[in-house]
Design a protein around this motif. Structure first.
Motif, mmCIF file in Angstrom:
data_model
loop_
_atom_site.group_PDB
_atom_site.id
_atom_site.type_symbol
_atom_site.label_atom_id
_atom_site.label_comp_id
_atom_site.label_asym_id
_atom_site.label_seq_id
_atom_site.Cartn_x
_atom_site.Cartn_y
_atom_site.Cartn_z
ATOM 1 N N ASP A 39 0.805 -1.231 0.000
ATOM 2 C CA ASP A 39 0.000 0.000 0.000
ATOM 3 C C ASP A 39 0.840 1.284 0.000
ATOM 4 O O ASP A 39 1.753 1.432 0.802
ATOM 5 N N VAL A 41 -1.096 4.320 -0.362
ATOM 6 C CA VAL A 41 -2.069 5.389 -0.174
ATOM 7 C C VAL A 41 -2.039 5.968 1.241
ATOM 8 O O VAL A 41 -2.033 7.186 1.421
ATOM 9 N N ALA A 130 -8.501 3.443 -1.528
ATOM 10 C CA ALA A 130 -7.656 3.081 -2.666
ATOM 11 C C ALA A 130 -8.458 2.156 -3.571
ATOM 12 O O ALA A 130 -9.087 1.202 -3.101
ATOM 13 N N SER A 132 -8.343 0.179 -7.556
ATOM 14 C CA SER A 132 -7.498 -0.115 -8.723
ATOM 15 C C SER A 132 -8.218 0.254 -10.011
ATOM 16 O O SER A 132 -7.637 0.206 -11.093
ATOM 17 N N SER A 147 -3.086 -2.498 -10.536
ATOM 18 C CA SER A 147 -2.898 -2.614 -9.081
ATOM 19 C C SER A 147 -4.040 -3.398 -8.441
ATOM 20 O O SER A 147 -4.315 -3.237 -7.254
ATOM 21 N N VAL A 168 -9.028 7.135 -4.281
ATOM 22 C CA VAL A 168 -7.691 7.338 -4.833
ATOM 23 C C VAL A 168 -7.412 6.194 -5.804
ATOM 24 O O VAL A 168 -7.488 5.029 -5.411
ATOM 25 N N THR A 169 -7.135 6.542 -7.048
ATOM 26 C CA THR A 169 -6.916 5.471 -8.031
ATOM 27 C C THR A 169 -5.738 5.779 -8.941
ATOM 28 O O THR A 169 -5.361 6.938 -9.104
ATOM 29 N N ASP A 170 -5.169 4.736 -9.516
ATOM 30 C CA ASP A 170 -4.135 4.925 -10.536
ATOM 31 C C ASP A 170 -4.660 4.437 -11.888
ATOM 32 O O ASP A 170 -3.902 4.185 -12.808
ATOM 33 N N CYS A 193 -3.632 9.155 -9.070
ATOM 34 C CA CYS A 193 -2.204 9.227 -8.763
ATOM 35 C C CYS A 193 -1.461 8.249 -9.676
ATOM 36 O O CYS A 193 -2.070 7.515 -10.451
ATOM 37 N N ILE A 196 -1.165 3.315 -6.740
ATOM 38 C CA ILE A 196 -1.715 3.155 -5.382
ATOM 39 C C ILE A 196 -0.931 2.127 -4.577
ATOM 40 O O ILE A 196 -1.080 2.027 -3.373
#
Lengths: 474, 302, 96
Positions: A39, A41, A130, A132, A147, A168-170, A193, A196
């Motif tokens: 992790d 995040v 978080a 994915s 992720s 929050v995601t990538d 971001c 994550i």
């Protein structure tokens, strides 16, 4: 990429989202631990809070993992002054045991955490989730993307009960995301971001069947005991951890179900590839998944509709109208210490240092018809069975059976089970006899008592205080 | 009962402790191949302390000592005899010479330990071409000898052939060893199966050994205990017949009849011996409800 | 007798103990162990017991313990002392 949307939920940085959340000093921010040792995040958010000059924050996370040691820096700087969690890895736990926090850590259980949010005894100001995969309105899951970590179960209650919810995601996907675990109506902000988590460490390691002959022996006795209990019939449901011995026990139980031609109803909890195999073979009709432990589980939960994602509340909350743990026939659990009254410590090591936590331990023990502790009788000269565990994590009256490589002990409040085990020819002893066997090998350990100030409070699943953990005197 | 004879490396404390709970018939603490030359003293002391202190239950305790040609052999035998070993396994046995050496050290060791003569038996590990050819000589060289065991790895090297899973290269050696051992009324123990991850291969290998007349197998991995026990588990029908044989003989004796027949066939001494052996195996396999010890994987049920 | 030469026995594997004995004017026992708080006293008693039984009254003993059982500790200490004495005898014999 900065897509424009009417609601403007997408924020360029964590700092922007934190500002928008109207977070204030002294408030509580929350996290979930499905990204396990990978992790990013939690650390990124705490760093952003520090950069924005926040102080006196409480971190409420479903678990504090080994990768969360940057928290210690934030604690020293006064950014974070409180921690609430269901599990704490030794990497942070040891510092807590040495007194880094003035305010005691609050330990809950996986069921107790959502229950406290539901009945209002615990409150989250800003939840960071978080994901994915997420779209611009915050519909999200943990199943897709590079992720991917699978079930997002622990974060569902946070999303429902927090004042402000940041996803929050990538991996920003086009609206609308179709496989939605947490829906947009609960989400206030979305931050995109770079990453994550570290994909190699998200699904890190413990999910292989042990090759250790002692672990296998314990697993074999455990499977035999569960069979002897009479529970392995059609509709059988069970849960086990991801440790090597637990997995071996699950494999042996699978063998016994196969031989008896039994089809189980569900397996629950943290899900591993091994349980996925049992599902695909038809030995179970479904999996109730609050957390994925390996890649096989992640792939399965994405593809197989019988592999069901569940929230922590549905999993184990005593406040919920019903919970999965209450439908469990058998659960296999670990322990660092077991008292002669069958009470279990999974919070502290033999010196009283924090290195774990209940997770779903006491929830499943309370819910299952048969709660089995499977653990080696002696570890590095330390006997498993003690008069009184250093920390009371799970009350003894919820544990039915202790299985070790030297034999098993049945809780005296289950004479029915005792007789079945004896009839099956299993090596059954009293817990005092097992304790004596161990001490014959190890000698009697000197009793330790930590008398320093309280560094953690352990709540049971109903929110009542079970025990406290004190600073470790050397 | 010597179905499963498990080797434990003599210089690893945690493995020695495992010996207390692993479900084998025989534990063989190894001071030879598993221990490097400069740790021989440490392993000897560690195994001896373990034998003196730890409770290994019903299991027969054997120590594989070092080659009789080394200076370690004498120290090994004296120390482990004092520590309470049931038997000494003699590696690289070649004919009577090796056996007599071991037996004479044992004479001395038993006297030093205050044990009566012959308390400790010998298990001969035969692992060279000459050893195989002299198996009968070795087996009959001392009344201390209680079993012959085959070491297939070293033997294959000595024969200059590859050791294979099919193990055709061991056919003659196995047959010869069974013949020599049984001729002297001894147990015969087959060579270990060496692929620790192949339990089914081990099961097949053990079934084959049993079909040749072996009554046990050396085991180098705990994962092989279950398949070996399964291989030596008699059929229900074999057991039923064996029980009938014993019962018929008992009644025959009671009624003072000289000849006893069952299902129209005469029962003689070899049939009775075989029946008794089957019953012992059935008991060890947990088939007759006599609890010798906790059932282990591969015992009972199935 | 005193320890006249450094010697070791055992390993740092789990369940084992690495024993080092060295010359010293007094009898000194040092213990490092993850279970020192529970078993430190018992370990020291066992060490003194073995030393006395072997007639050693001077020497420094260091135990780097990894959770060894008492029988393992005794065996390793016995071997270390034996090695210290034997090596010394051999060296003396060799120098003559």
């Amino acid at each position: 990429m900065k897509p424009k949307h009417r609601t403007g939920k997408v924020m360029p940085t964590l700092e922007d989202a934190i500002r928008a959340s109207s977070l204030k000093n002294g408030m509580t921010i929350s996290f979930h631990h499905h990204l396990r040792a990978g992790d990013y995040v939690l650390n990124d958010v705490v760093r952003a809070c520090a950069a924005l000059g926040f102080s006196d924050l409480t971190v409420n996370a479903s678990a504090i993992m080994a990768c969360h040691t940057p928290l210690l820096e934030a604690i020293r700087e006064g950014v974070v002054t409180g921690i609430e969690c269901n599990f704490m890895h030794a990497a942070v736990g040891h510092a807590v045991s040495q007194g880094i926090l003035e305010q005691p850590v609050l330990f809950r259980t996986h069921g107790g955490r959502p229950a406290a949010l539901e009945n209002g005894t615990s409150h989250i100001n800003v939840a960071f989730i978080a994901a994915s995969a997420a779209d611009a309105e915050g519909n999200c899951n943990g199943k897709e993307g590079s992720s991917a970590f699978g079930s997002i179960g622990y974060a569902m209650s946070d999303a429902e009960h927090a004042d402000y919810v940041v996803v929050v995601t990538d991996n920003l996907m086009p609206y609308p995301l179709t496989d939605v675990s947490i829906p947009e109506n609960l989400v206030d902000a979305v931050v995109v971001c770079d990453s994550i988590g570290d994909p190699d460490r998200i699904m890190s390691g413990t999910t292989r069947i042990t090759r250790d002959p002692i672990g296998l022996l314990i697993a074999d006795y455990t499977a035999r005991a569960i069979e002897a209990s009479g529970l392995i019939e059609n509709g059988f449901s069970f849960q086990t951890g991801a440790g090597g011995t637990s997995l071996a026990a699950a494999a042996y139980i699978g063998e016994r179900m196969r031989k008896r031609g039994v089809t189980g109803s569900f397996a629950s909890g943290g899900i591993t590839g091994l349980l996925v195999d049992l599902l695909n073979e038809g030995l179970f009709t479904s999996l109730a998944d609050v957390q994925c432990f390996d890649r096989e589980a992640v792939v399965s939960i994405r593809q197989n509709p019988r592999h069901v994602e569940i929230s922590a509340s549905r999993y184990a909350s005593p406040e919920a109208k019903s919970a999965v743990v209450d439908r469990l026939d058998a659960v296999i659990l670990g322990a660092t210490e077991v008292g002669t009254d069958f009470s279990v410590n999974v919070h502290t090591d033999s010196n009283g240092m924090i290195m774990g936590g209940s997770g779903g331990h006491s929830d499943t023990a309370a819910g299952a018809s048969l709660a089995v502790i499977a653990a080696p009788l002696v570890r590095a000269r330390l006997p498993l069975i003690v008069d009184r565990p250093q920390t009371l994590s799970t009350p003894g009256d919820t544990i039915d059976l202790l299985v070790t490589q030297f034999g098993m002990a049945c809780n005296p409040r289950r004479p029915d089970l005792h007789d079945r085990l004896v009839d099956a020819g299993l090596p059954v002893f009293s817990i005092e006899e097992l304790k004596e066997k161990a001490e014959l090998l190890t000698g009697r350990p000197r009793l330790l008592k930590n008398e320093g100030r309280v560094v953690a409070r352990v709540n049971d699943r109903d929110g009542d205080e079970l025990d406290v953990i004190r600073t470790v005197s050397s | 009962m010597r179905r499963s004879c498990l080797f434990l490396p003599g210089n690893q404390p945690s493995m020695l402790q495992n010996g207390m709970v692993l479900a084998c018939d025989v534990l063989i603490f190894d001071l030879e191949d598993a221990v490097s030359e400069n740790e021989k003293d440490a392993a000897r002391e560690l195994v001896s302390q373990a034998l003196l202190t730890l409770d290994f239950g019903m299991r027969e305790i054997v120590v594989r000592v070092n080659d009789m040609e080394t200076p370690h052999a004498r120290l090994d035998i004296i120390r482990v005899t004092e520590a309470g070993a049931d038997a000494v396994m003699v590696p690289k046995t070649v004919g009577a010479t090796t056996v007599l050496k071991a037996a004479s050290i044992l004479d001395e060791a038993e006297e030093k330990a205050g044990l009566s003569h012959g308390s400790v038996s010998l298990i001969l590990l035969i692992e060279t071409a000459m050893g195989i050819e002299k198996a009968l000589e070795a087996a009959s060289a001392s009344s201390r000898v209680s079993a012959l065991a085959l070491g297939g790895e070293d033997l294959a090297a000595d024969l200059g052939c590859r050791r294979t899973k099919a193990s055709h290269e061991l056919y003659y050696a196995r047959a010869k060893l069974v013949m020599a051992g049984r001729a002297c009324g001894l147990d015969v123990i087959d060579t270990p199966f060496t692929d620790a991850r192949d339990a089914e291969g081990c099961y097949k290998d053990a079934c084959y050994a049993r079909s040749l007349g072996f009554n046990g197998k050396l085991v180098i991995s705990p994962h092989h205990l279950e398949p070996v026990h399964r291989a030596f588990r008699p059929d229900e029908s074999e057991v039923a017949y064996a029980l009938e044989v014993v019962e018929a003989m008992r009644r025959g004796k009671e009624e003072g009849r000289g000849a006893v027949s069952l299902r129209g066939k005469m029962i003689d001494l070899p049939v009775l011996t075989q029946a008794k052996r089957t019953i012992e195996l059935a008991e060890a396999s947990g088939m007759l409800g006599t609890k010798r010890r906790a059932p282990a994987k591969g015992d009972g049920e199935e | 007798m005193k320890i006249l030469k450094k010697a070791q026995a055992g390993t740092l594997e789990s369940g084992d103990v690495l024993v080092t004995v060295k010359p010293s004017d007094t009898l000194m026992i040092e213990i490092e162990s993850p279970v020192a708080r529970q078993f430190g006293d018992a370990m020291e008693r066992s060490a003194r017991d073995v030393l006395e039984s072997m007639g050693i009254y001077e020497g420094a003993v260091h135990l780097a313990d990894q959770g060894a059982l008492d029988c393992t500790l005794r065996a390793r200490l016995h071997t270390a002392i034996h090695r210290a004495l034997q090596d010394y005898d051999a060296d003396v014999a060799g120098s003559l």
